[in-house]
Design a protein around this motif. Sequence first.
Motif, mmCIF file in Angstrom:
data_model
loop_
_atom_site.group_PDB
_atom_site.id
_atom_site.type_symbol
_atom_site.label_atom_id
_atom_site.label_comp_id
_atom_site.label_asym_id
_atom_site.label_seq_id
_atom_site.Cartn_x
_atom_site.Cartn_y
_atom_site.Cartn_z
ATOM 1 N N PHE A 175 0.802 -1.218 0.000
ATOM 2 C CA PHE A 175 0.000 0.000 0.000
ATOM 3 C C PHE A 175 0.841 1.276 0.000
ATOM 4 C CE2 PHE A 175 -4.356 -1.606 1.755
ATOM 5 C CZ PHE A 175 -4.618 -2.152 0.511
ATOM 6 N N GLU A 176 1.871 1.343 0.841
ATOM 7 C CA GLU A 176 2.635 2.583 0.930
ATOM 8 C C GLU A 176 3.262 2.939 -0.417
ATOM 9 O OE1 GLU A 176 3.104 4.933 3.198
ATOM 10 O OE2 GLU A 176 1.634 3.979 4.503
ATOM 11 N N GLN A 177 3.906 1.968 -1.059
ATOM 12 C CA GLN A 177 4.512 2.228 -2.364
ATOM 13 C C GLN A 177 3.449 2.487 -3.418
ATOM 14 O OE1 GLN A 177 6.722 -1.539 -1.682
ATOM 15 N NE2 GLN A 177 8.379 -0.522 -2.782
ATOM 16 N N ALA A 178 2.336 1.779 -3.329
ATOM 17 C CA ALA A 178 1.265 1.974 -4.300
ATOM 18 C C ALA A 178 0.662 3.373 -4.192
ATOM 19 C CB ALA A 178 0.182 0.922 -4.098
ATOM 20 N N LEU A 179 0.528 3.867 -2.969
ATOM 21 C CA LEU A 179 0.002 5.221 -2.791
ATOM 22 C C LEU A 179 0.879 6.257 -3.487
ATOM 23 C CD1 LEU A 179 -1.099 5.032 0.936
ATOM 24 C CD2 LEU A 179 -2.610 5.511 -0.999
ATOM 25 N N GLU A 180 2.189 6.053 -3.414
ATOM 26 C CA GLU A 180 3.102 6.982 -4.094
ATOM 27 C C GLU A 180 2.852 6.996 -5.597
ATOM 28 O OE1 GLU A 180 7.119 6.078 -3.129
ATOM 29 O OE2 GLU A 180 6.799 6.151 -0.948
ATOM 30 N N VAL A 181 2.595 5.822 -6.160
ATOM 31 C CA VAL A 181 2.353 5.719 -7.598
ATOM 32 C C VAL A 181 1.014 6.348 -7.971
ATOM 33 C CG1 VAL A 181 1.999 4.112 -9.518
ATOM 34 C CG2 VAL A 181 3.783 3.658 -7.814
ATOM 35 N N GLN A 203 -6.835 4.106 3.187
ATOM 36 C CA GLN A 203 -5.455 4.561 3.015
ATOM 37 C C GLN A 203 -5.432 5.831 2.161
ATOM 38 O OE1 GLN A 203 -2.298 3.212 3.940
ATOM 39 N NE2 GLN A 203 -3.329 1.835 5.346
ATOM 40 N N CYS A 204 -6.229 5.831 1.099
ATOM 41 C CA CYS A 204 -6.253 6.993 0.196
ATOM 42 C C CYS A 204 -6.754 8.243 0.906
ATOM 43 C CB CYS A 204 -7.137 6.695 -1.020
ATOM 44 S SG CYS A 204 -6.444 5.505 -2.177
ATOM 45 N N VAL A 205 -7.884 8.135 1.580
ATOM 46 C CA VAL A 205 -8.438 9.329 2.223
ATOM 47 C C VAL A 205 -7.578 9.764 3.398
ATOM 48 C CG1 VAL A 205 -10.784 8.832 1.451
ATOM 49 C CG2 VAL A 205 -10.022 7.979 3.685
ATOM 50 N N GLY A 206 -6.831 8.813 3.990
ATOM 51 C CA GLY A 206 -5.918 9.177 5.061
ATOM 52 C C GLY A 206 -4.699 9.926 4.577
ATOM 53 N N HIS A 207 -4.277 9.690 3.345
ATOM 54 C CA HIS A 207 -3.094 10.343 2.794
ATOM 55 C C HIS A 207 -3.430 11.642 2.070
ATOM 56 C CE1 HIS A 207 -0.887 6.694 3.742
ATOM 57 N NE2 HIS A 207 0.219 7.272 3.356
ATOM 58 N N ASP A 208 -4.649 11.764 1.583
ATOM 59 C CA ASP A 208 -5.025 12.955 0.816
ATOM 60 C C ASP A 208 -6.347 13.483 1.365
ATOM 61 O OD1 ASP A 208 -6.031 14.788 -1.089
ATOM 62 O OD2 ASP A 208 -4.945 13.794 -2.717
ATOM 63 N N ASP A 350 7.434 -2.666 -10.801
ATOM 64 C CA ASP A 350 7.605 -4.009 -10.251
ATOM 65 C C ASP A 350 8.161 -3.981 -8.831
ATOM 66 O OD1 ASP A 350 6.717 -5.521 -12.482
ATOM 67 O OD2 ASP A 350 8.650 -5.260 -13.476
ATOM 68 N N ASN A 351 8.069 -5.146 -8.175
ATOM 69 C CA ASN A 351 8.715 -5.408 -6.879
ATOM 70 C C ASN A 351 8.207 -4.507 -5.758
ATOM 71 O OD1 ASN A 351 10.379 -7.381 -8.133
ATOM 72 N ND2 ASN A 351 11.764 -5.752 -8.821
ATOM 73 N N LEU A 352 6.909 -4.284 -5.730
ATOM 74 C CA LEU A 352 6.294 -3.565 -4.623
ATOM 75 C C LEU A 352 5.874 -4.567 -3.552
ATOM 76 C CD1 LEU A 352 5.819 -1.696 -7.240
ATOM 77 C CD2 LEU A 352 3.943 -0.700 -5.944
ATOM 78 N N GLY A 353 6.154 -4.243 -2.291
ATOM 79 C CA GLY A 353 5.690 -5.068 -1.192
ATOM 80 C C GLY A 353 6.103 -6.517 -1.325
#
Length: 364
Positions: A175-181, A203-208, A350-353
């Motif tokens: 999730f953390e890496q995916a949120l960055e993308v 996660q999305c609403v918590g970050h934005d 590639d190679n997330l989580g």
Amino acid sequence: MNLSPALDKYTHEQLSAREAQRLAEFIAFGPIVFEVSRLMLKLGILEMLRESDQGMTVDEVAGKAGLSHYGAQVLLEASLTIGTVLVDKASGRYSLAKAGWFLINDPATRVNIDFNHDVNYRGMYHLEEAVKQGRPAGLKTLGDWPTIYEGLSTLPRQAQESWLAFDHFYSDSSFEQALEVVLAHGPRTLLDVGGNTGRWAMQCVGHDPHIEVTILDLPQQIEMMRQATQGQPGAERVHGHGIDLLDESAQFPAEPHFDAIWMSQFLDCFSQEQALSILTRAARVMAGGTRLYIMETLWDRQRFEPAAFCLTQVSLYFTAMANGNSKMYNSDDLLAIIDQAGLKVDTIHDNLGQGHSIVVCSKK
């Protein structure tokens, strides 16, 4: 076929004849190997051995685990030949082997053991029927539904807990890496297709603080999501839209306009024909600037070989238990479906989580 460097071993023989014979016997006794190892964990025997500086005798293990001498002996001797424990010939004391250490300490292994025992084990007896008929013939061991997705909210408690733990472990790690993308381009509206219990949406609403997320899923899953997110900060910006995505006439919502569409560990829940239908319907509501993010554990793009092994085995969960017609994708198949749906691939991360890839798509 695409294969990452770690998977090149699949192109040529690796084993000697004796090693191959040993592996064949390991496979033949696979169910027993699994249950012995699960019990060595459940009864705390592997943990005892890890904490013992001098190793332990059969009687010491028996006393501490509450077993008879016989019970401890058969488990320890089987584990010795499985490779999870070692023995000192002079003293007869058992100690922990490297494989036993991973059984204790590798969180993926623990999640996989619970998932296979509580969700898959009995149903795999019906794998032949499932392969031949293209339906989840083993699902009847858990309940009476056409697919497991209709039954998630009413699965037996232990099966539901292990299913959710399995699903969340693999998705949450990325999730953390995916949120960055996904949030790099500042989407204000996001459609979460197959959003399950709303963990990604939260996660999305918590970050934005400005993003609005709409979850598209079965009506019963939307209800589970609302219960899971109720009262949490940002939950007012998480909305639900009930839909049966297997109904090809059921269209994606066109309003509001979505800046981003997210599919996480979702398309692997459908046959290739069904996935094509879903992506085609997604493409219809995509404007020129809409990005579609597909996160999957593509088995052929794994950095480490054990991950590819796990993923190809998980495909048989879909065959016997989930729906009878889907699998963990290799990238060749997924990219072909994306192209057929009228979409183009912009980038692949590639190679997330735990080994996820995110395929970023736009409309052709």
